[in-house]
Design an enzyme around this catalytic site. Structure first.
Site, PDB file in Angstrom:
ATOM      1  N   SER A  22       0.847  -1.182   0.000  1.00  0.00           N
ATOM      2  CA  SER A  22       0.000   0.000   0.000  1.00  0.00           C
ATOM      3  C   SER A  22       0.884   1.234   0.000  1.00  0.00           C
ATOM      4  CB  SER A  22      -0.888   0.011   1.253  1.00  0.00           C
ATOM      5  OG  SER A  22      -1.515   1.258   1.460  1.00  0.00           O
ATOM      6  N   TYR A  82      -2.559  -0.542  10.627  1.00  0.00           N
ATOM      7  CA  TYR A  82      -2.462  -0.946   9.225  1.00  0.00           C
ATOM      8  C   TYR A  82      -1.084  -0.591   8.659  1.00  0.00           C
ATOM      9  CZ  TYR A  82      -3.928  -1.492   4.323  1.00  0.00           C
ATOM     10  OH  TYR A  82      -4.042  -1.890   3.006  1.00  0.00           O
TER      11      TYR A  82
END
Length: 277
Positions: free
Chosen positions: A134, A147
């Site tokens: 990501s 995350y």
């Protein structure tokens, strides 16, 4: 020409679903897995091969590998580790249980699946392992500590795996999306509600002014950097088919800008920029 096969995790929606559909359309034999059997049934109804694979359970990971190999005759050309979830909240409010839970899926389960697939690829003399990281594996933003931690860890683990696989025919590639429409925000709400005691937090006012609105009242205005999930599938297809894939494939301008900013900006200036994000 023999049909190539790929195992994909997290295919119930978003990036994983689009990748499964796209690769199937391109002639790949796609083994599209989901955590819930009901989601697998939906995929099978539209003509995809699907079966459950829960990355939080060792037995499910092992059964998923056995099911994959039984369907392909003992081979697998590619693995795309896509499954992940988020647990938003300030770092100072994150219990260790929340971190253990998110790492179980976003890193530990992914690593165990990869570890079981590598011997198959070694034996057949080729293979590609794609990891869905990501933009938050490159830079951090507020409220996303859990995350971000998993994606930073995935980046490091994958870099080392890529180095170690240099003496084999197994290619290891990071796919790094930025803003992509998905269900990750909605799916993060139960985890937030389970683990984050925001009402007792020293940052309660900030939760009310910022994170709660983003979680429960998302803006209808699209992110200016947002691209559809098909943009990720485009990069996946390239990573799977070119002779010498890159180590990283960035998706969206946000990812390119973040990667460049991390390289050239001093930490204080980068913090200022990301605080505005």
């Amino acid at each position: 020409m023999t049909q190539k096969s790929i195992l994909i995790t997290g295919c119930s929606s978003g990036i994983g679903l689009d990748a499964a559909r796209r690769l199937h359309a391109e002639g790949w034999r796609v083994l599209a897995t989901c955590r819930d059997a009901a989601d697998c049934a939906k995929l099978e109804a539209e003509g995809l091969e699907s079966f459950p694979l829960d990355l939080t359970k060792q037995s499910s990971i092992e059964d998923g590998v056995k099911e994959t190999l039984s369907r392909t005759g003992g081979t697998l050309d590619a693995l795309y580790n896509n499954a992940a979830f988020a647990c938003p909240g300030a770092v100072e409010d994150l219990p260790s249980g929340a971190l253990r839970e998110i790492f179980e899926v976003n890193l530990f389960g992914l690593q165990e699946l990869t570890r079981l697939i590598i011997p198959v690829m070694r034996a057949q003399g080729h293979g590609r392992i794609l990891q869905c990281s990501s933009v938050l594996g490159l830079v951090g933003i507020r409220w996303r500590g859990a995350y971000v931690a998993t994606k930073f860890a995935l980046e490091g683990l994958t870099d080392v795996l890529r180095l170690e696989m240099r003496d084999t025919a197994i290619k290891v590639i990071l796919i790094e999306p930025g803003p992509i429409p998905s269900n990750i925000r909605v799916n993060s709400i139960p985890h937030f509600e389970r683990w984050i005691d925001w009402k007792a937090s020293a940052r309660r006012a900030q939760y009310e002014a910022s994170l709660l609105k983003r979680l429960y009242e998302p803006s209808s205005k699209p992110d200016r950097f947002q691209l559809p999930a098909s943009a990720v599938s485009d990069k996946i297809l390239i990573a799977l088919t070119v002779a010498n894939p890159r180590a990283r494939y960035y998706v969206t301008k946000a990812t390119w800008i973040s990667a460049l900013s991390r390289r050239i900006l001093p930490p204080r200036l980068l913090d200022w920029v990301m605080a505005k994000a």
